[in-house]
Design a protein around this motif. Structure first.
Motif, PDB file in Angstrom:
ATOM      1  N   SER A   1       0.846  -1.198   0.000  1.00  0.00           N
ATOM      2  CA  SER A   1       0.000   0.000   0.000  1.00  0.00           C
ATOM      3  C   SER A   1       0.875   1.239   0.000  1.00  0.00           C
ATOM      4  N   VAL A   2       0.329   2.335  -0.520  1.00  0.00           N
ATOM      5  CA  VAL A   2       0.989   3.641  -0.484  1.00  0.00           C
ATOM      6  C   VAL A   2       0.001   4.627   0.110  1.00  0.00           C
ATOM      7  N   THR A   3       0.388   5.222   1.249  1.00  0.00           N
ATOM      8  CA  THR A   3      -0.454   6.186   1.964  1.00  0.00           C
ATOM      9  C   THR A   3      -1.864   5.630   2.170  1.00  0.00           C
ATOM     10  N   GLY A   4      -1.932   4.397   2.633  1.00  0.00           N
ATOM     11  CA  GLY A   4      -3.200   3.810   3.022  1.00  0.00           C
ATOM     12  C   GLY A   4      -4.019   3.194   1.906  1.00  0.00           C
ATOM     13  N   GLU A   5      -3.546   3.273   0.660  1.00  0.00           N
ATOM     14  CA  GLU A   5      -4.283   2.697  -0.463  1.00  0.00           C
ATOM     15  C   GLU A   5      -3.528   1.490  -1.014  1.00  0.00           C
ATOM     16  N   CYS A   6      -4.211   0.357  -1.093  1.00  0.00           N
ATOM     17  CA  CYS A   6      -3.590  -0.863  -1.608  1.00  0.00           C
ATOM     18  C   CYS A   6      -3.298  -0.690  -3.093  1.00  0.00           C
ATOM     19  N   LYS A   7      -2.028  -0.859  -3.484  1.00  0.00           N
ATOM     20  CA  LYS A   7      -1.605  -0.580  -4.858  1.00  0.00           C
ATOM     21  C   LYS A   7      -1.255  -1.830  -5.657  1.00  0.00           C
ATOM     22  N   GLU A   8      -0.582  -2.799  -5.032  1.00  0.00           N
ATOM     23  CA  GLU A   8      -0.104  -3.962  -5.772  1.00  0.00           C
ATOM     24  C   GLU A   8      -0.132  -5.189  -4.875  1.00  0.00           C
ATOM     25  N   ILE A   9      -0.259  -6.337  -5.515  1.00  0.00           N
ATOM     26  CA  ILE A   9       0.021  -7.613  -4.870  1.00  0.00           C
ATOM     27  C   ILE A   9       1.117  -8.291  -5.689  1.00  0.00           C
TER      28      ILE A   9
ATOM     29  N   TYR B   1      -9.199   1.664  16.128  1.00  0.00           N
ATOM     30  CA  TYR B   1      -8.132   1.588  15.136  1.00  0.00           C
ATOM     31  C   TYR B   1      -8.630   0.891  13.875  1.00  0.00           C
ATOM     32  N   GLU B   2      -8.254   1.440  12.733  1.00  0.00           N
ATOM     33  CA  GLU B   2      -8.517   0.787  11.448  1.00  0.00           C
ATOM     34  C   GLU B   2      -7.166   0.511  10.789  1.00  0.00           C
ATOM     35  N   PRO B   3      -6.741  -0.746  10.693  1.00  0.00           N
ATOM     36  CA  PRO B   3      -5.427  -1.053  10.107  1.00  0.00           C
ATOM     37  C   PRO B   3      -5.318  -0.581   8.659  1.00  0.00           C
ATOM     38  N   ASP B   4      -4.082  -0.396   8.218  1.00  0.00           N
ATOM     39  CA  ASP B   4      -3.792  -0.028   6.838  1.00  0.00           C
ATOM     40  C   ASP B   4      -4.429  -1.040   5.879  1.00  0.00           C
ATOM     41  N   ALA B   5      -4.790  -0.544   4.689  1.00  0.00           N
ATOM     42  CA  ALA B   5      -5.473  -1.384   3.703  1.00  0.00           C
ATOM     43  C   ALA B   5      -4.669  -2.625   3.341  1.00  0.00           C
TER      44      ALA B   5
ATOM     45  N   GLU C   1       0.473  -5.020  19.121  1.00  0.00           N
ATOM     46  CA  GLU C   1       0.173  -3.737  19.766  1.00  0.00           C
ATOM     47  C   GLU C   1      -0.743  -3.863  20.985  1.00  0.00           C
ATOM     48  N   GLY C   2      -1.125  -5.077  21.349  1.00  0.00           N
ATOM     49  CA  GLY C   2      -1.989  -5.269  22.510  1.00  0.00           C
ATOM     50  C   GLY C   2      -3.397  -4.748  22.292  1.00  0.00           C
ATOM     51  N   LEU C   3      -3.960  -5.010  21.106  1.00  0.00           N
ATOM     52  CA  LEU C   3      -5.298  -4.535  20.755  1.00  0.00           C
ATOM     53  C   LEU C   3      -6.265  -5.704  20.670  1.00  0.00           C
ATOM     54  N   GLU C   4      -7.564  -5.390  20.695  1.00  0.00           N
ATOM     55  CA  GLU C   4      -8.605  -6.399  20.555  1.00  0.00           C
ATOM     56  C   GLU C   4      -9.577  -5.983  19.460  1.00  0.00           C
ATOM     57  N   PHE C   5     -10.265  -6.959  18.889  1.00  0.00           N
ATOM     58  CA  PHE C   5     -11.217  -6.683  17.817  1.00  0.00           C
ATOM     59  C   PHE C   5     -12.558  -6.242  18.394  1.00  0.00           C
ATOM     60  N   LEU C   6     -13.183  -5.316  17.667  1.00  0.00           N
ATOM     61  CA  LEU C   6     -14.487  -4.818  18.100  1.00  0.00           C
ATOM     62  C   LEU C   6     -15.568  -5.871  17.878  1.00  0.00           C
ATOM     63  N   ASN C   7     -15.469  -6.607  16.765  1.00  0.00           N
ATOM     64  CA  ASN C   7     -16.430  -7.672  16.491  1.00  0.00           C
ATOM     65  C   ASN C   7     -15.756  -8.752  15.644  1.00  0.00           C
ATOM     66  N   LYS C   8     -16.498  -9.807  15.331  1.00  0.00           N
ATOM     67  CA  LYS C   8     -15.921 -10.947  14.607  1.00  0.00           C
ATOM     68  C   LYS C   8     -15.791 -10.710  13.110  1.00  0.00           C
ATOM     69  N   SER C   9     -16.542  -9.747  12.578  1.00  0.00           N
ATOM     70  CA  SER C   9     -16.685  -9.658  11.130  1.00  0.00           C
ATOM     71  C   SER C   9     -15.762  -8.662  10.451  1.00  0.00           C
ATOM     72  N   VAL C  10     -15.312  -7.626  11.155  1.00  0.00           N
ATOM     73  CA  VAL C  10     -14.516  -6.584  10.503  1.00  0.00           C
ATOM     74  C   VAL C  10     -13.221  -6.328  11.264  1.00  0.00           C
ATOM     75  N   ASP C  11     -12.332  -5.544  10.649  1.00  0.00           N
ATOM     76  CA  ASP C  11     -11.002  -5.337  11.213  1.00  0.00           C
ATOM     77  C   ASP C  11     -10.878  -4.033  11.978  1.00  0.00           C
TER      78      ASP C  11
ATOM     79  N   PHE D   1       0.831   4.128  14.649  1.00  0.00           N
ATOM     80  CA  PHE D   1       0.015   2.973  14.251  1.00  0.00           C
ATOM     81  C   PHE D   1      -0.058   2.887  12.730  1.00  0.00           C
ATOM     82  N   ALA D   2       0.010   1.660  12.195  1.00  0.00           N
ATOM     83  CA  ALA D   2      -0.066   1.450  10.749  1.00  0.00           C
ATOM     84  C   ALA D   2      -1.526   1.459  10.303  1.00  0.00           C
ATOM     85  N   GLY D   3      -2.083   2.651  10.228  1.00  0.00           N
ATOM     86  CA  GLY D   3      -3.483   2.804   9.844  1.00  0.00           C
ATOM     87  C   GLY D   3      -4.071   4.055  10.466  1.00  0.00           C
ATOM     88  N   LYS D   4      -5.382   4.064  10.648  1.00  0.00           N
ATOM     89  CA  LYS D   4      -6.079   5.230  11.201  1.00  0.00           C
ATOM     90  C   LYS D   4      -6.378   5.014  12.682  1.00  0.00           C
TER      91      LYS D   4
END
Length: 304
Positions: free
Chosen positions: A131-139, A188-192, A207-217, A228-231
């Motif tokens: 990713s570049v500045t939070g936008e996924c560019k290549e795999i 927290y929203e991790p980088d794309a 980073e010692g974090l936990e997920f808010l729910n099972k379905s999203v990051d 942090f690598a993200g928002k």
């Protein structure tokens, strides 16, 4: 380089290899690249005009150390994501590629689904999601002869356009996703690239974090993570999403404008903005998602 094009990759690769063979079937592009190589003083690139797979088949086995291919993903105005639909078809040509070089690099669409790639490409060794500045560019898919029995390593590489900062998250499989009892002080929203690579669990563990729910990051904690690598958002208040009560919530906080984000929520951002007549605001955020019990909620927050 099996898909030479305008030679941008070739110019970069020429500085890192003793010799590079550029293949391109378009004669005009070959002439342009030949001119540019001369103007740039690059003398270790050999140009081959014609069908790259046909040329490759004519070469002896183990003729190259690496083969790089960036398959064309557009044809007659249509855009393709899957590897089989691109040209050249690297899935169908895999045996040929691995016969000519022990290492293969495939540049793929950032929208490519990575979960079943090992079945398509048994020699897959490493998956790089960039990713570049939070936008996924290549795999980038790195294949290695003899790696058929290995589980591929996945890396998320997060770059910044305005500086040299690089964040790298590495894992071999989806990590455990510990759930928070409730939303805490920070969201927290991790980088794309991290989300695409399915490495949010690795980041959470680091980073010692936990997920808010099972379905999203979305991740949460009571401590702020520096760099942090993200928002990162500071939570002001969270409420269950019920349209009538939510209107009162907006009135109570005098919210007439906000940036809207949503993940695993039935309404789109545009539909929410229209429904509640909200203007855009870059400082205040309304984040629509679900809690650990899968109930729809809205989080009112400010960007840190």
């Amino acid at each position: 380089d099996l898909s030479g094009g305008l030679g941008i990759d070739a110019i970069f690769l020429a500085a890192h290899f003793e010799e590079l063979l550029y293949c391109e079937r378009n004669e005009l592009l070959c002439n342009v690249v030949r001119h540019n190589m001369m103007r740039c003083g690059i003398g270790n690139v050999r140009l081959q005009q014609g069908d790259s797979l046909s040329f490759l088949a004519s070469q002896p086995d183990n003729a190259f150390d690496w083969i790089m291919v960036d398959p064309a993903r557009r044809e007659e105005g249509k855009r393709f994501i899957g590897l089989e639909a691109a040209s050249p078809n690297v899935v169908a040509s895999l045996e040929l590629l691995l016969a000519k070089a022990p290492h293969i690099c495939i540049k793929a669409s950032p929208a490519l689904e990575i979960s079943n790639l090992k079945m398509l490409l048994p020699a897959l060794h490493t998956i790089l999601v960039v990713s570049v500045t939070g936008e996924c560019k290549e795999i980038l898919l790195l294949l290695k002869r003899g790696a058929e029995a290995e589980h591929p390593i996945t890396k998320a590489i997060c770059l910044q356009a305005d500086n040299n900062a690089i964040v790298e998250i590495v894992g071999k499989h989806e990590q455990h996703r510990p759930l928070a009892e409730s939303l805490q002080c920070y969201l927290y929203e991790p980088d794309a690239a991290i989300i695409k690579a399915r490495l949010s669990g690795v980041l959470a563990e680091q980073e010692g974090l936990e997920f808010l729910n099972k379905s999203v990051d979305y991740l949460t904690s009571n401590h702020v993570v520096e760099s942090f690598a993200g928002k990162v958002f500071q939570v002001i208040e969270s409420v269950p999403y019920k349209p009538k009560e939510f209107r009162k919530f907006l009135e109570r906080h005098a919210i007439s404008a906000a940036s809207i984000q949503r993940r695993d929520f039935p309404l789109s951002a545009d539909a929410l903005r229209k429904k509640f007549r909200l203007r855009e605001d870059e400082k205040h955020f309304l984040i629509f998602t679900r809690n650990r019990n899968a109930e729809p909620i809205c989080i009112y927050a400010e960007r840190c």
